[in-house]
Design an enzyme around this catalytic site. Structure first.
Site, PDB file in Angstrom:
ATOM      1  CB  SER A 136      -0.904  -0.027   1.161  1.00  0.00           C
ATOM      2  OG  SER A 136      -1.536   1.329   1.458  1.00  0.00           O
ATOM      3  CE1 TYR A 149      -4.045  -1.945   5.618  1.00  0.00           C
ATOM      4  CE2 TYR A 149      -3.411   0.426   4.798  1.00  0.00           C
ATOM      5  CZ  TYR A 149      -3.652  -0.995   4.528  1.00  0.00           C
ATOM      6  OH  TYR A 149      -3.866  -1.247   3.236  1.00  0.00           O
TER       7      TYR A 149
HETATM    8  P1  NAP Z   1     -11.205  -6.314   0.680  1.00  0.00           P
HETATM    9  O1  NAP Z   1     -12.300  -6.123  -0.556  1.00  0.00           O
HETATM   10  O2  NAP Z   1     -11.768  -6.040   1.966  1.00  0.00           O
HETATM   11  O3  NAP Z   1     -10.524  -7.700   0.404  1.00  0.00           O
HETATM   12  C1  NAP Z   1     -10.053  -7.997   1.684  1.00  0.00           C
HETATM   13  C2  NAP Z   1      -9.418  -9.868   1.104  1.00  0.00           C
HETATM   14  O4  NAP Z   1      -8.558 -10.069   2.446  1.00  0.00           O
HETATM   15  C3  NAP Z   1     -10.674 -10.433   1.220  1.00  0.00           C
HETATM   16  O5  NAP Z   1     -10.807 -11.648   0.301  1.00  0.00           O
HETATM   17  C4  NAP Z   1     -10.862 -11.046   2.638  1.00  0.00           C
HETATM   18  O6  NAP Z   1     -11.366 -12.575   2.484  1.00  0.00           O
HETATM   19  C5  NAP Z   1      -9.356 -11.468   2.950  1.00  0.00           C
HETATM   20  N1  NAP Z   1      -9.021 -11.653   4.100  1.00  0.00           N
HETATM   21  C6  NAP Z   1      -9.055 -10.926   5.314  1.00  0.00           C
HETATM   22  N2  NAP Z   1      -8.554 -11.540   6.350  1.00  0.00           N
HETATM   23  C7  NAP Z   1      -8.229 -12.742   5.840  1.00  0.00           C
HETATM   24  C8  NAP Z   1      -7.652 -13.898   6.500  1.00  0.00           C
HETATM   25  N3  NAP Z   1      -7.510 -14.000   7.960  1.00  0.00           N
HETATM   26  N4  NAP Z   1      -7.241 -15.064   5.802  1.00  0.00           N
HETATM   27  C9  NAP Z   1      -7.638 -14.976   4.487  1.00  0.00           C
HETATM   28  N5  NAP Z   1      -8.136 -13.897   3.913  1.00  0.00           N
HETATM   29  C10 NAP Z   1      -8.374 -12.792   4.713  1.00  0.00           C
HETATM   30  O7  NAP Z   1     -10.235  -5.471   0.363  1.00  0.00           O
HETATM   31  P2  NAP Z   1      -9.083  -5.029  -0.698  1.00  0.00           P
HETATM   32  O8  NAP Z   1      -8.934  -3.571  -0.761  1.00  0.00           O
HETATM   33  O9  NAP Z   1      -9.349  -5.735  -2.035  1.00  0.00           O
HETATM   34  O10 NAP Z   1      -7.707  -5.269  -0.021  1.00  0.00           O
HETATM   35  C11 NAP Z   1      -6.957  -6.365  -0.729  1.00  0.00           C
HETATM   36  C12 NAP Z   1      -5.572  -5.931  -0.201  1.00  0.00           C
HETATM   37  O11 NAP Z   1      -5.044  -4.540  -0.785  1.00  0.00           O
HETATM   38  C13 NAP Z   1      -5.137  -5.911   1.176  1.00  0.00           C
HETATM   39  O12 NAP Z   1      -4.146  -6.197   1.770  1.00  0.00           O
HETATM   40  C14 NAP Z   1      -5.206  -4.104   1.567  1.00  0.00           C
HETATM   41  O13 NAP Z   1      -4.420  -3.735   2.551  1.00  0.00           O
HETATM   42  C15 NAP Z   1      -4.591  -3.831   0.102  1.00  0.00           C
HETATM   43  N6  NAP Z   1      -4.901  -2.363  -0.301  1.00  0.00           N
HETATM   44  C16 NAP Z   1      -6.159  -1.762  -0.194  1.00  0.00           C
HETATM   45  C17 NAP Z   1      -6.111  -0.461  -0.374  1.00  0.00           C
HETATM   46  C18 NAP Z   1      -7.842   0.033  -0.633  1.00  0.00           C
HETATM   47  O14 NAP Z   1      -7.675   1.377  -0.824  1.00  0.00           O
HETATM   48  N7  NAP Z   1      -8.852  -0.590  -0.972  1.00  0.00           N
HETATM   49  C19 NAP Z   1      -5.348   0.196  -0.819  1.00  0.00           C
HETATM   50  C20 NAP Z   1      -4.018  -0.111  -0.780  1.00  0.00           C
HETATM   51  C21 NAP Z   1      -3.561  -1.647  -0.548  1.00  0.00           C
HETATM   52  P3  NAP Z   1     -12.296 -13.195   3.632  1.00  0.00           P
HETATM   53  O15 NAP Z   1     -13.070 -12.080   4.511  1.00  0.00           O
HETATM   54  O16 NAP Z   1     -13.429 -13.935   2.932  1.00  0.00           O
HETATM   55  O17 NAP Z   1     -11.198 -13.937   4.499  1.00  0.00           O
END
Ligand code: NAP
Length: 251
Positions: A136, A149
């Site tokens: 991120s 975070y």
């Molecule tokens: P999201 O839609 O909330 O997806 C998060 C994913 O992580 C879900 O599939 C969730 O699945 C999974 N997860 C959470 N806890 C878990 C666990 N204990 N074991 C296995 N899977 C787990 O959010 P996203 O934005 O796509 O996030 C994906 C990545 O991008 C993250 O690493 C986040 O930090 C990063 N990111 C996001 C943003 C943003 O603005 N959205 C920006 C920079 C980086 P389940 O709940 O089904 O387990």
């Protein structure tokens, strides 16, 4: 025996039940990868897997036994996308709770290490491995209320850079993809299911879509084997830093 050149490469994606992980699964399947999808919510995984012809396998990255079962269910792996991640709240350091910080660190940092350790030998023996860590901009910037975070994503960056050195000379590429704001379920989870508060994160500007980040993933993993994309930073045009965002009401 099928040679690695003849068979489709296999991409394993953690956190593939929503957001960036789901988009990456769809995109990599389009690119010809066999896709294995891991996350806790099996029904959601099955929906994404059905769309891309991938294989859903339940995974909780915070639980070593679950990671072991996940790894045992996978035959080969060429590309590992460490994407599972969470944030908890926006409290200042003075108000952080052990439970909140531990959840973030167990998922974003320990989880990434566990899955990487479990699959590293096969990434190497396949002869053309690639690890993509979804970091991120919070991996190199900070903002008030973000310490739980941002510290975890700084750790992801440190682990990625360390692995780059430890893997040099081995047939495993490693890439960090560091997005700014992407509209996913991330903010809803961060704010404990408060949809209205989550919506305000993306108000007044056009955030990235999960497919925009999947595009970066696909590009990085389809370069020739001698090319290592060390890192990609990708943000919405309207976002210059973690906190400097040109929202419409500002102009
Ligand atoms: P999201 O839609 O909330 O997806 C998060 C994913 O992580 C879900 O599939 C969730 O699945 C999974 N997860 C959470 N806890 C878990 C666990 N204990 N074991 C296995 N899977 C787990 O959010 P996203 O934005 O796509 O996030 C994906 C990545 O991008 C993250 O690493 C986040 O930090 C990063 N990111 C996001 C943003 C943003 O603005 N959205 C920006 C920079 C980086 P389940 O709940 O089904 O387990």
């Amino acid at each position: 025996m099928t040679s690695s050149a003849a068979r489709a490469r296999t991409a394993v994606i953690t956190g593939a039940s929503s957001g960036i992980g789901a988009a990456a699964a769809l995109r990599l399947a389009e690119e010809g990868f066999d896709v294995v999808l891991g996350a806790r919510r099996v029904e959601r995984l099955e929906q994404v897997a059905a769309e891309c012809g991938g294989r859903p396998v339940q995974l909780d990255v915070t639980d070593s036994d679950s990671v072991d079962r996940f790894a045992a269910a996978i035959d080969s792996v060429d590309v590992l996308i460490n994407n599972a991640g969470v944030a908890v709240g926006l409290e200042p350091v003075a108000e952080l709770t052990d439970a909140g910080v531990e959840k973030v660190w167990q998922t974003n940092v320990m989880g990434l290490i566990r899955v990487t350790q479990a699959l590293l030998p096969r990434l190497e023996s396949g002869g053309n491995g690639h690890i993509v860590n979804v970091g991120s901009v919070a991996g190199f910037e900070t903002y008030p209320g973000g310490a739980g975070y941002t510290a975890s994503k700084h750790a992801v960056r440190a682990i990625t850079r360390t692995l780059r050195m430890e893997l040099v000379g081995k047939p495993i590429r490693i890439t960090e993809i560091a997005p700014g704001h992407v509209e996913t379920e991330f903010a809803v989870t961060r704010f404990g299911g408060d949809d209205q508060r989550a919506k305000r994160v993306y108000e007044g500007f056009t955030p990235l879509r999960p497919a925009d980040v999947a595009d970066c993933v696909a590009w990085a993993v389809t370069r020739p084997p001698n090319v290592n994309i060390d890192e990609i930073v990708v943000r919405p045009l309207a976002q210059a830093t973690a906190t400097l965002i040109a929202r419409k009401e500002d102009s």
